[in-house]
Design a protein around this motif. Sequence first.
Motif, short mmCIF file in Angstrom:
data_model
loop_
_atom_site.label_atom_id
_atom_site.label_comp_id
_atom_site.label_asym_id
_atom_site.label_seq_id
_atom_site.Cartn_x
_atom_site.Cartn_y
_atom_site.Cartn_z
N GLY A 123 0.79 -1.22 0.00
CA GLY A 123 0.00 0.00 0.00
C GLY A 123 0.82 1.27 0.00
O GLY A 123 1.82 1.38 0.71
N ARG B 211 -1.40 3.58 -8.93
CA ARG B 211 -0.01 3.71 -8.54
C ARG B 211 0.90 3.87 -9.76
O ARG B 211 0.69 3.23 -10.78
CB ARG B 211 0.46 2.50 -7.73
CG ARG B 211 -0.48 2.03 -6.66
CD ARG B 211 -0.52 2.97 -5.46
NE ARG B 211 -1.53 2.50 -4.53
CZ ARG B 211 -1.35 1.52 -3.65
NH1 ARG B 211 -0.19 0.93 -3.55
NH2 ARG B 211 -2.34 1.17 -2.85
N ARG C 294 -2.52 7.14 -2.27
CA ARG C 294 -3.38 5.97 -2.44
C ARG C 294 -4.81 6.33 -2.07
O ARG C 294 -5.06 7.31 -1.37
CB ARG C 294 -2.89 4.81 -1.57
CG ARG C 294 -2.86 5.14 -0.09
CD ARG C 294 -2.26 4.02 0.74
NE ARG C 294 -3.11 2.85 0.80
CZ ARG C 294 -2.89 1.82 1.63
NH1 ARG C 294 -1.86 1.83 2.45
NH2 ARG C 294 -3.70 0.79 1.64
N SER D 57 -8.65 4.80 -0.60
CA SER D 57 -9.24 3.75 0.23
C SER D 57 -10.48 3.16 -0.42
O SER D 57 -11.15 2.30 0.18
CB SER D 57 -9.59 4.30 1.61
OG SER D 57 -10.54 5.35 1.49
N ASP E 193 -10.44 -0.84 -3.98
CA ASP E 193 -10.08 -2.25 -3.86
C ASP E 193 -10.71 -3.11 -4.95
O ASP E 193 -10.05 -4.01 -5.51
CB ASP E 193 -10.51 -2.78 -2.49
CG ASP E 193 -9.57 -2.34 -1.38
OD1 ASP E 193 -8.56 -1.67 -1.68
OD2 ASP E 193 -9.85 -2.66 -0.21
N THR F 235 -8.90 -2.55 -8.19
CA THR F 235 -7.55 -3.11 -8.12
C THR F 235 -7.60 -4.62 -8.25
O THR F 235 -6.78 -5.22 -8.97
CB THR F 235 -6.89 -2.71 -6.79
OG1 THR F 235 -6.83 -1.28 -6.72
CG2 THR F 235 -5.48 -3.27 -6.70
N GLN G 190 -0.13 -4.89 1.76
CA GLN G 190 -1.51 -4.75 1.30
C GLN G 190 -1.81 -5.65 0.11
O GLN G 190 -2.94 -6.12 -0.05
CB GLN G 190 -1.80 -3.30 0.91
CG GLN G 190 -3.23 -3.06 0.43
CD GLN G 190 -3.34 -1.96 -0.61
OE1 GLN G 190 -2.35 -1.58 -1.23
NE2 GLN G 190 -4.53 -1.43 -0.79
#
Length: 344
Positions: free
Chosen positions: A94, A130, A196, A198, A201, A204, A225
């Motif tokens: 993360g 990222r 990053r 939250s 997810d 990703t 992470q």
Amino acid sequence: MRHAWKLALLGIAAAALAGCSTGALQVADVGSYHVGGRAVTLSGLPEKELVFTPGAPPLKFDPNGDFEVEGLYARYTRLANPAGRYPLLLWHGGGLSGVTWETKPDGQPGWENHFLRAGWDVYVSDAVERGRASWARYPEIFKSEPFFRPKKEGWELFRIGETGSYDTDPAKRRALPGTQFPVASFDQFAKQSIPRWSTNDAATQAAYDAYVQKACPCVIVVHSQGGNFAFNSALRYPDKVKAIVAVETSGSPNPETTDFARLKGVPMLWVWGDNLERYPFWARITAQQENFRQRLIAAGGTGDRLLLPELGWRGNSHMLMMDRNSDAIAERVDQWLAKQGLKR
């Protein structure tokens, strides 16, 4: 001309990866791609007048239109005669990117180099949001604003120093006694920190799943992470994920609802550093991971553990792939993978 350019590029890559050992790597191919993601159309956003580069005239910019978002970036180096039966995929944690696995903050070669020299084809990726995977607008696409890791959090959460030991002045920081992390290079490491979200997810996970379908069968070495994403990909594609090395992984699927029978054929190794008991957060994490590991074993799977202090290796941080003894750790990982029959 194109063939000559590619040969030159491969020669440069082989020379650059020669690193600290004698003899050049025999590289067959280097390259990169984006995978996963989705198309999005935005409308109703106001136009702006912008100057795109100093000295250029202003230009009206319309932010509406079609976009490709939520993809993953991967870069690979394939050897001419790999010893690994499958490529080895390095997944970061993360607030970080694939740089985790490249050159260490103190300038030493990273695990990418080590595993190439151990005979593996190696893939390094940047997950959604990222590095070269890039961002997307928020809240139109990403549903929240990003958050940024202060250096203090990295120093303490990554078990380089205890709570309250960070100081803006490097000379006043107090590292844990015997730490293996190259403390003098901490500020260099902090440059790797990436904003990053939250709320990404699901996107990703979808990108990692697409990556597994494209790049695998494979072995996944995953940090922090990223562990939850690797375990979920293995559950979806147990025929493609041949092993997982979970390096200080901080998350995993709910063990109460996980079908561990699907993971029986995916050997797993958990790797842990030192000083876990000093931090309540890490004590909770390791307990959760041990529950997951034991349930995997009970279902007939392989769930091994490499707890470095049990080897007499003290002082390893959460970023153990950057620690001074990280090559020795990587060698243990390579030996475990060979034991699973994953090397020729």
